[in-house]
Design a protein around this motif. Structure first.
Motif, PDB file in Angstrom:
ATOM      1  N   GLU A  28       0.976  -1.283  -0.011  1.00  0.00           N
ATOM      2  CA  GLU A  28      -0.168  -0.074  -0.123  1.00  0.00           C
ATOM      3  C   GLU A  28       0.903   1.400  -0.012  1.00  0.00           C
ATOM      4  O   GLU A  28       0.404   2.449  -0.483  1.00  0.00           O
ATOM      5  CB  GLU A  28      -0.760   0.068   1.239  1.00  0.00           C
ATOM      6  N   SER A  29       2.227   1.320   0.396  1.00  0.00           N
ATOM      7  CA  SER A  29       2.849   2.291   0.755  1.00  0.00           C
ATOM      8  C   SER A  29       3.640   2.550  -0.540  1.00  0.00           C
ATOM      9  O   SER A  29       4.657   3.615  -0.575  1.00  0.00           O
ATOM     10  CB  SER A  29       3.702   2.193   1.861  1.00  0.00           C
ATOM     11  N   ASP A 123      -3.819   9.107  -1.960  1.00  0.00           N
ATOM     12  CA  ASP A 123      -4.909   7.922  -1.687  1.00  0.00           C
ATOM     13  C   ASP A 123      -4.954   7.564  -0.326  1.00  0.00           C
ATOM     14  O   ASP A 123      -5.919   7.354   0.282  1.00  0.00           O
ATOM     15  CB  ASP A 123      -4.600   6.760  -2.580  1.00  0.00           C
ATOM     16  N   ALA A 124      -3.798   7.570   0.489  1.00  0.00           N
ATOM     17  CA  ALA A 124      -3.571   7.119   1.862  1.00  0.00           C
ATOM     18  C   ALA A 124      -4.249   8.240   3.083  1.00  0.00           C
ATOM     19  O   ALA A 124      -4.735   7.808   3.844  1.00  0.00           O
ATOM     20  CB  ALA A 124      -2.152   6.803   2.278  1.00  0.00           C
ATOM     21  N   ILE A 125      -3.988   9.443   2.582  1.00  0.00           N
ATOM     22  CA  ILE A 125      -4.132  10.400   3.648  1.00  0.00           C
ATOM     23  C   ILE A 125      -5.444  11.166   3.217  1.00  0.00           C
ATOM     24  O   ILE A 125      -5.424  11.976   1.971  1.00  0.00           O
ATOM     25  CB  ILE A 125      -3.037  11.202   3.781  1.00  0.00           C
ATOM     26  N   PRO A 126      -6.494  11.301   4.003  1.00  0.00           N
ATOM     27  CA  PRO A 126      -7.432  12.170   3.570  1.00  0.00           C
ATOM     28  C   PRO A 126      -7.171  13.712   3.472  1.00  0.00           C
ATOM     29  O   PRO A 126      -6.335  14.118   4.044  1.00  0.00           O
ATOM     30  CB  PRO A 126      -8.539  12.071   4.919  1.00  0.00           C
ATOM     31  N   TYR A 137       1.880  15.929   4.685  1.00  0.00           N
ATOM     32  CA  TYR A 137       1.205  14.980   5.018  1.00  0.00           C
ATOM     33  C   TYR A 137       0.995  14.873   6.384  1.00  0.00           C
ATOM     34  O   TYR A 137       1.846  14.481   6.948  1.00  0.00           O
ATOM     35  CB  TYR A 137       1.077  13.666   4.105  1.00  0.00           C
ATOM     36  N   ALA A 297       2.753   6.362   5.957  1.00  0.00           N
ATOM     37  CA  ALA A 297       1.539   6.783   5.309  1.00  0.00           C
ATOM     38  C   ALA A 297       0.755   5.328   5.313  1.00  0.00           C
ATOM     39  O   ALA A 297      -0.377   5.493   5.127  1.00  0.00           O
ATOM     40  CB  ALA A 297       1.063   7.697   4.111  1.00  0.00           C
ATOM     41  N   GLN A 302       1.312   3.437  10.320  1.00  0.00           N
ATOM     42  CA  GLN A 302       0.097   3.910  11.160  1.00  0.00           C
ATOM     43  C   GLN A 302      -0.400   3.235  12.331  1.00  0.00           C
ATOM     44  O   GLN A 302      -0.709   3.534  13.291  1.00  0.00           O
ATOM     45  CB  GLN A 302      -1.007   4.442  10.239  1.00  0.00           C
ATOM     46  N   SER A 315      -5.403   7.599   8.556  1.00  0.00           N
ATOM     47  CA  SER A 315      -6.595   6.986   7.501  1.00  0.00           C
ATOM     48  C   SER A 315      -7.453   6.317   8.102  1.00  0.00           C
ATOM     49  O   SER A 315      -7.345   5.447   9.015  1.00  0.00           O
ATOM     50  CB  SER A 315      -5.670   5.994   6.367  1.00  0.00           C
ATOM     51  N   SER A 317      -9.361   4.058   6.981  1.00  0.00           N
ATOM     52  CA  SER A 317      -9.368   2.581   6.552  1.00  0.00           C
ATOM     53  C   SER A 317      -8.491   1.883   7.444  1.00  0.00           C
ATOM     54  O   SER A 317      -8.454   0.497   7.444  1.00  0.00           O
ATOM     55  CB  SER A 317      -8.856   2.610   5.031  1.00  0.00           C
TER      56      SER A 317
END
Length: 357
Positions: A28-29, A123-126, A137, A297, A302, A315, A317
């Motif tokens: 994901e990162s 995509d990871a951080i609102p 970020y 991120a 996290q 995140s 999610s």
């Protein structure tokens, strides 16, 4: 004035010699997890205002996954910002990290960031937890909320920020000094939501409600509630969670009597701040800097920060681990954290005028 090339090499060498190693990514990162990372994939020079031992695990993990070594310099956020400004375009800094959105904004205003336009980060951080143009970020959240004596205060008496300044709590409030960045960002958020007139009335109410002159840190305020010095205290969430889940039996006993409330700002949720970072303006290792940010991120990183430092993941999610999960079901205000820094000078002047020392 730019440093001579030899000085720059010496400084970068000093980074590589003594300071710590870094943490990693996952699919994901954007970092690769398959196979063995190269023995030496270069370095990333990190200037960080976060001073938590648990962060070292992040950097070690990053190195384990990527082969990239993290050379770490710690310091006060403003000290590091001043250092980077002095170093100018010869600065070895690749990434600057701080535990407050206002500090990140000050670094950006000083021209110390460049955009990291990474789709992984976006995509990871609102959107409300990052700078709109990608300069920095947020990777973790902390809520600035209320600890209260459950024997003396009803939860509904502290379910809005307005109530903290009401006559109900005259002489019954504890809070740390005004010039701490956590308080500056809170008042900056109130200025953004309410404007100066209502915010100044609130600050004057806070001053009138003080049980003692502001002193100490957030844990000291919680302990003061437990000792009966005050009935309510303004604190960051992770300090309370540390006391509630730590090894000190006395602190755990305090949190059996002192409870946590999440006041709402205009019915939209509790004020939150971030820890976060961005790529330095003159980063000599740009690609590695972006990889480090992408790792921070990632769900893995996290989760590590939340588990070991009791902060909330940035995140939505990412599943909140214990012990933080017990305090996770709350509504967070959707205000952009990028607004805090722009109003901190106004907040400081207002607080000083009202007598919050």
């Amino acid at each position: 004035m730019p440093k001579p090339l030899a000085s720059v090499r010496a400084l970068v060498g000093a980074f590589a010699l003594g300071l710590l190693v870094a943490a990693c990514g996952q699919p994901e990162s954007g970092t690769e997890t398959g196979g063995t990372p190269p023995a030496d994939a270069g370095v990333v020079n990190l200037y960080t205002a976060r001073h938590y031992d648990s962060d070292l695990r992040l950097y070690e993990r990053f190195t384990e996954l990527t082969g990239i070594r993290v050379n770490r310099i710690e310091g006060n956020a403003d000290t590091l910002i001043a250092r980077m400004r002095t170093e100018g375009d010869a600065s070895p800094a690749d990434v600057f990290v701080s535990a407050d959105a206002g500090a990140l904004w000050r670094a950006q205003e000083a021209g110390l960031f460049q955009p990291a336009n990474s789709t992984v980060l976006q995509d990871a951080i609102p959107a409300n937890l990052r700078e709109p143009d990608g300069h920095w970020y947020g990777f973790s959240r902390r809520a600035r909320i209320v600890a209260y004596d459950a024997a003396k205060v009803r939860p509904e008496e502290v379910d809005t920020y307005e109530e903290l300044a009401s006559p109900r709590f005259r002489g019954k409030l504890c809070v740390r000094p005004a010039d701490h960045v956590y308080n500056l960002s809170l008042v900056a958020a109130l200025l953004e939501a309410w404007g100066p007139e209502k915010t100044e009335q609130w600050v004057r109410g806070i001053v009138a409600n003080l049980a003692r002159q502001p002193e100490g840190g957030d844990r000291d305020q919680i302990r003061a509630v437990g000792a009966g010095i005050c009935e309510i205290a303004i604190t960051n969430s992770y300090y309370y969670i540390r006391l509630a889940s730590g090894e000190d039996a006395g602190d755990r006993e305090i949190t059996s009597r002192v409870k946590l409330a999440f006041p709402s700002l205009d019915g939209r949720g509790a004020h939150v701040n971030i820890s976060g970072g961005g790529v330095a303006a003159h980063a000599p290792n740009y690609d590695n800097a972006v990889k480090l940010l992408e790792f921070l991120a990632s769900p893995e990183a996290q989760t590590m920060v939340s588990e070991h430092n009791n902060e909330y993941p940035a995140s939505p999610s990412v599943t909140v681990p214990a012990p933080v999960s017990a305090y996770a079901p709350f509504e967070a205000h959707p205000m952009s954290v990028a607004r805090y820094g722009a109003r901190q000078a106004e907040a400081q002047a207002l607080m000083s005028r009202a007598g919050w020392r």
